[in-house]
Write a protein that holds these residues in place. Structure first.
Motif, PDB file in Angstrom:
ATOM      1  N   GLN A 378      71.643  40.427  39.482  1.00  0.00           N
ATOM      2  CA  GLN A 378      71.336  38.912  39.008  1.00  0.00           C
ATOM      3  C   GLN A 378      70.041  38.553  39.642  1.00  0.00           C
ATOM      4  O   GLN A 378      69.103  37.846  39.221  1.00  0.00           O
ATOM      5  N   GLN A 379      69.943  38.786  41.053  1.00  0.00           N
ATOM      6  CA  GLN A 379      68.844  38.209  41.849  1.00  0.00           C
ATOM      7  C   GLN A 379      67.524  38.948  41.560  1.00  0.00           C
ATOM      8  O   GLN A 379      66.371  38.372  41.510  1.00  0.00           O
ATOM      9  N   PHE A 380      67.598  40.176  41.071  1.00  0.00           N
ATOM     10  CA  PHE A 380      66.470  40.724  40.773  1.00  0.00           C
ATOM     11  C   PHE A 380      65.884  40.882  39.251  1.00  0.00           C
ATOM     12  O   PHE A 380      64.675  40.301  38.925  1.00  0.00           O
ATOM     13  N   LEU A 381      66.694  40.789  38.309  1.00  0.00           N
ATOM     14  CA  LEU A 381      66.431  40.547  36.813  1.00  0.00           C
ATOM     15  C   LEU A 381      66.882  39.229  36.398  1.00  0.00           C
ATOM     16  O   LEU A 381      66.292  39.079  35.236  1.00  0.00           O
ATOM     17  N   VAL A 382      67.658  38.368  36.801  1.00  0.00           N
ATOM     18  CA  VAL A 382      67.713  37.128  36.137  1.00  0.00           C
ATOM     19  C   VAL A 382      67.139  36.002  37.038  1.00  0.00           C
ATOM     20  O   VAL A 382      66.269  35.291  36.406  1.00  0.00           O
TER      21      VAL A 382
END
Lengths: 415, 327
Positions: A378-382
């Motif tokens: 979530q932190q990296f791609l969203v």
């Protein structure tokens, strides 16, 4: 003549045949590369080669510079190879100097062109040549793996740590401010709750219970397989190995087919048996994640356990029984200590991927953030908060390393 | 003694066994009903009865088996545990295989046998391209990591001490120990920070990085088990290092190298997490493609491609076992 002997220009390089042969091979390779590059450079107009990244970048310079570079290194390497074949000491020193020069050129080329693949190759080849000329045979052998892992595995970890000290800008890029804010955020309260610590705690808890369950069910299975006659043993071993080698994604997906609202179980309950009117909510629950983890990692536990149980000397158990030990004591005092390496290896193989699991909580747990793997994704791609994601990744890595060290201290010697 | 003869008549215990299996199955049905109708009086009563039936059936069944075959309680528990776990491991896979032939577009109701979804798959160009990239990455990462991993294993096994051996040994183990999601995000950060566009090459680089470790571990195990006297004999007979390596060490090491290569190939084909993070828009591998298909919705095509991937993994495993057995 006198000068030459004083400068030790003609002294011999005492070196074994294998080093000499490897040096010859490596320098022949670079001669071949220089010759090939020179040939391509001279015949671009004639053959219309598809340019390599190196050639695209060098095209920005006056055309005589690459030409001089290729011819110069061709001659230099030719002379070095000739000297090395005759085992003269200066050839070794010249070769080392030339390799250092090439490493420096490779670094400079990267800084100038940002062409990482070519510069990586140049530095790698020069490094291997330096290691064999040194001569350090173990490093010449280790060099390719050490170099690849150093550059593409260790350096990324260092970069991850540096990024974790930065901050996210409003457009999603990173500024390197060197604060510990991200770590403070992870360990601190969000809206009155320790949100991230709770996710980490849940992952660790799920992974621990999963490891224990895999051990409790996997140990008897491994024991049973190990005690079968030879042919049946191989068959059952194959049956455990097939899931081990099958794609994890496919195996997780199989549970989606079974558990979803229009899946196998609900179809049977509603359409076949008529016990329920509405579908039961089975998928996207913590229970489904748990089931997926157990299903996914059970073979990872059974195989190392089987290996250590198969090596077990059964006469020891018979001896213990003859000496009057009951089954429980035999297990506690003979089998358990002898199979500890297998237990340790299996536990590591189950625990670590369970904590960092991403596919299982993502597919079977739905869109909610259940485990650290989801949080990282979530932190990296969203959200694209890379510094915070990097901090979470770094914490996870440190935890896993500590757990592994602890395991090795208490348990077996090798994986 | 007479009563013993009476009660130990086999046919009687076969009947007891059959009845207990019936009891256990019925009890399990009752328990399922209780889960579905949780809270209602009918459900709770059925559940309680089911629990009793399962317990009684298990006890009676195990007693009957003990008398019939002489297997002790412990051995029976081991056996039942083994068969149940194997069934648990295989049921989902088998269901998936069966449903890949189901004609129904949605839902699990069986509406007829068809090869339609496989046909759809073979005409899907995106999947064809994904397969191509997967095989390309798998092949090259296997070649590179097998060569590099084998060399590293030779260095670590044949040279017991050299400067920097311990750190190198530790770094070689790290990719196995670190969770793959950490490796995925750090590699992604590395490529982004260094300004390398994500492509099939970035996938290849990451795959080689984790494959080297697995190959090195497998080859090292083989090297450690190997008999060093043959090499010494060759040297005594006048062979130099290269000849000894080429004609003694390498042939003896070949099964380990092949096992390592097959493992690397399988890991590369199966890897999802790392590939998912470091693959660019135009370069998805098969697992990443399947993942996005699953996220878009469960369709029969995914069943079909999963079945084919299963088939691929099993055949790879069988090839690897056959190669190892030949040695």
């Amino acid at each position: 003549m006198l000068m030459a002997s004083r400068l030790k220009l003609r002294s011999e390089w005492h070196v074994s045949n294998i080093v000499l042969q490897s040096t010859t091979a490596l320098f022949s390779l670079s001669l071949f590369i220089w010759a090939g590059l020179l040939f391509r450079w001279m015949t671009f107009g004639f053959f219309r080669w598809h340019p390599w990244p190196l050639e695209r970048h060098l095209d920005r310079l006056p055309p005589v510079i690459p030409l001089l570079l290729y011819v110069g290194f061709l001659l230099l390497d030719g002379v070095i190879l000739w000297g090395v074949r005759r085992r003269v000491a200066w050839a070794r020193l010249a070769g080392l100097a030339r390799s250092l020069l090439l490493v420096a050129l490779g670094l400079g080329y990267y800084a100038w062109s940002r062409d990482i693949v070519t510069s990586f190759f140049i530095i790698g080849l020069a490094g291997a040549q330096a290691a064999i000329l040194w001569p350090s045979p173990p490093w010449a052998l280790s060099w390719p793996a050490a170099y690849w892992l150093g550059l593409y595995f260790m350096l990324p970890l260092v970069i991850m740590f540096i990024v974790s000290l930065g901050e996210r800008t409003s457009v999603g890029t990173v500024v390197y401010t060197f604060t510990l804010k991200n770590y403070a955020r992870f360990f601190g309260k969000i809206g009155g709750r320790y949100l991230y610590l709770l996710i980490l705690w849940r992952s660790l808890w799920l992974a621990t219970v999963n490891t224990l369950l895999c051990l409790i069910f996997g140990y008897p299975l491994a024991l049973w397989i190990a005690r079968q006659p030879e042919r049946r043993r191989n068959l059952f071993l194959l049956l455990v190995m097939i899931p081990f080698w099958t794609n994890f994604l496919v195996r997780t997906y199989a549970w989606m087919v079974i558990l979803r609202d229009t899946g196998v179980i609900n179809t049977v309950l509603i359409d076949v048996l008529g016990w329920a009117e509405r579908p039961l909510r089975l998928l996207y629950t913590p229970g489904a994640v748990f089931l997926g983890l157990f299903y996914g990692y059970l073979p990872f536990m059974v195989l190392p356990l089987y290996t250590s149980l198969e090596r077990l000397d059964w006469s020891l158990i018979e001896a213990a029984q003859d000496l009057g030990a009951n089954m429980r004591r035999v297990f506690q005092e003979v089998m358990l200590p002898l199979t500890t390496p297998g237990i340790v290896a299996g536990s590591i193989l189950v625990f670590i991927p369970s904590v960092g699991a991403y596919v299982t909580p993502d597919l079977l747990g739905g869109a909610r953030v259940i485990m650290v793997g989801n949080l990282l994704q979530q932190q990296f791609l969203v959200v694209r908060d890379w510094p915070f994601g990097a901090a979470v990744g770094f914490i996870l890595m440190i935890l896993m390393l500590a757990a592994t060290l602890l395991y090795f201290r208490t348990g077996g010697r090798t994986l | 003694m007479t009563t013993g003869v009476m009660t130990r008549r086999p046919s009687w215990y076969w009947m007891v066994l059959g009845f207990s299996i019936f009891l256990v199955l019925g009890g399990l049905m009752g328990l399922m009903f209780a889960i579905v109708q949780w809270g209602t009086p009918a459900g709770m009563t059925t559940g309680a009865l089911g629990l009793i039936a399962v317990a009684l059936g298990t006890y009676q069944g195990m007693r009957a088996v003990k008398i019939l075959t002489g297997l002790s309680w412990g051995e029976q528990v081991l056996q039942v545990n083994a068969y149940l776990l194997l069934a648990f491991l295989y049921l989902p896979i088998i269901i998936l295989l069966i449903y890949s032939f189901n004609a129904s577009k949605r839902g699990a109701v069986w509406t007829g046998f068809t090869f339609h979804w496989y046909k759809v798959l073979f005409h899907d160009r995106a999947i064809g391209q994904a397969v191509q990239i997967t095989l390309w990455v798998g092949f090259w990462s296997t070649v590179i990591s097998t060569a590099f991993g084998t060399l590293a294993a030779l260095a670590l096994e044949r040279f017991p001490r050299f400067r920097g051996r311990l750190p190198f040994d530790a770094v070689l183990y790290l990719p196995i120990i670190i969770p793959d999601i950490v490796m995925a995000i750090s590699t992604l950060l590395f490529f982004v920070v260094l300004g390398m566009p994500l492509s099939r090459y970035t996938i290849l680089i990451a795959h080689v990085a984790f494959n080297i470790s697995y190959v090195a571990v497998v080859v090292r195990a083989r090297l450690a088990d190997m008999d060093a006297t043959l090499e010494e004999a060759a040297m005594d007979l006048g062979a130099d290092e290269w000849r000894t390596f080429r004609f003694i060490t390498l042939p003896l090491l070949m099964p380990g190298i092949i096992a390592g290569a097959l493992m690397a190939f399988t890991l590369s084909l199966d890897d999802f997490v790392i590939t998912f993070f470091v693959s660019g828009p135009g370069s998805t591998t098969l697992p990443v493609r399947v993942y996005s298909m699953i996220r878009l919705g469960v369709t029969p095509e995914v069943n079909a491609i999963s079945a084919l991937m299963l088939l691929g993994s099993v055949s790879l495993l069988l090839i690897s076992l056959a190669l190892q057995k030949r040695e």
